[in-house]
Design a protein around this motif. Structure first.
Motif, short mmCIF file in Angstrom:
data_model
loop_
_atom_site.label_atom_id
_atom_site.label_comp_id
_atom_site.label_asym_id
_atom_site.label_seq_id
_atom_site.Cartn_x
_atom_site.Cartn_y
_atom_site.Cartn_z
N CYS A 239 -148.00 -49.81 57.45
CA CYS A 239 -147.54 -49.79 56.07
C CYS A 239 -146.99 -48.40 55.76
N CYS A 241 -146.84 -46.89 52.97
CA CYS A 241 -147.37 -46.22 51.79
C CYS A 241 -148.06 -44.90 52.20
N CYS A 271 -152.11 -50.14 47.11
CA CYS A 271 -150.90 -50.68 47.70
C CYS A 271 -151.04 -52.20 47.87
N CYS A 274 -151.05 -53.37 51.81
CA CYS A 274 -152.12 -53.09 52.77
C CYS A 274 -153.47 -52.87 52.10
ZN LIG Z 1 -149.65 -49.81 52.03
#
Ligand SMILES: [Zn+2]
Length: 291
Positions: A239, A241, A271, A274
């Motif tokens: 991910c 993020c 997020c 995830c």
């Molecule tokens: Zn994430």
């Protein structure tokens, strides 16, 4: 910075039959399914649906090239309100599903657990700003069959998709899938053979507790036909993020809102893709305010 978990054995394998009439890809994504369902704290139907989507999205992504990526977005009336899964040509996957309570599901007779709704695949190419979106109605309520329909519609190539998921006490034990395509030169007998093999493959996977590799799935699928492996790609949960991204997005919402967060003592952001949670302290928020 990004969150990455490389799996030990998940991968997809692509092959072509030696006579050039059948192209196939098999994916095994047991670890990725468990990582994602653990992160989103899903068991039961939610875990099953998420795992089906993971396999389906990876089958789609296996046909991406270079920096291309796909997003599988399903809105259904059955066990899931929505699923949003990202996958790319490198074998990276992330995403989530929004489960629906059993009492709120609307599943017509003879329709599978996804119910009715829409299945969209958004394909983003590196050199094109505008993504390509293909949308089909969910007709059968079974993801494998509906992805088959999507594939035939969008690629105009005879295709069959099979997705096989099993879980035992909250742990995904099977998350495998195959996508088989008949290329020019394939006969009706070839197509019938593939259809039958797909059905047998589902039973075969369900009856074994041993972990099959994508190559062994392809060998089972194609039986007496010889084939060449074209590609093997390991799968990672990834991910994009990060705390930096969270700070950047908060800095865009305006000083008034940031001041409110400072008064509340902190800001928490989770997020969607995830479920990673980020906490910004008062001093972090003051920093954003002064920048
Ligand atoms: Zn994430």
């Amino acid at each position: 910075m990004s969150i990455t978990v490389t799996t030990k054995a998940d991968q997809w394998t692509k092959c072509i039959s030696s006579n050039g009439t059948i192209r196939a890809v098999a994916v095994s994504a047991i670890e990725a399914s468990n990582i994602l369902s653990d992160r989103h704290k899903l068991t039961g139907d939610g875990q099953h649906a998420l795992s089906e989507c993971v396999v389906g999205a990876l089958l789609l992504a296996s046909y991406c090239k270079g920096e291309e990526k796909i997003n599988l977005n399903i809105q259904g009336s059955g066990w899931i309100k929505q699923s949003v899964i990202d996958a790319n040509a490198n074998g990276d996957i992330r995403g989530y599903v929004v489960p629906r309570e059993p009492a709120e599901r609307v599943i017509p007779p003879e329709i599978g657990p996804w119910g009715t709704g829409l299945l969209s695949v958004l394909r983003t190419k590196q050199d094109e700003k505008q993504p390509y979106i293909g949308t089909v109605p969910i007709l059968t309520g079974y993801l494998g069959k509906d992805l088959t329909f999507y594939w035939v519609q969008s690629e105009q190539v005879p295709t069959a998709v099979g997705i096989f998921v099993q879980a035992d006490q909250g742990v995904v034990t099977h998350a495998e899938g195959v996508l088989v395509q008949a290329l020019p030169g394939a006969t009706d007998a070839d197509l019938e053979f593939i259809e039958n093999q797909l059905k047998r493959l589902g039973k075969h996977i369900g009856s074994t507790t041993e972990r099959e590799t994508p190559t062994s799935l392809l060998a089972y699928l194609l039986q007496n036909q010889s084939f060449s492996i074209l590609e093997q790609t390991p799968i990672s949960f990834r991910c994009s993020c990060s705390i930096e991204r969270v700070k950047r997005s908060i800095s865009l919402i305006g000083n008034k809102d940031i001041e409110e967060m400072i008064e509340e003592g902190k800001a928490e952001v989770t997020c969607d893709f995830c479920a990673e949670s980020y906490t910004l302290s008062q001093s972090d928020l003051r920093e954003l305010l002064s920048s």
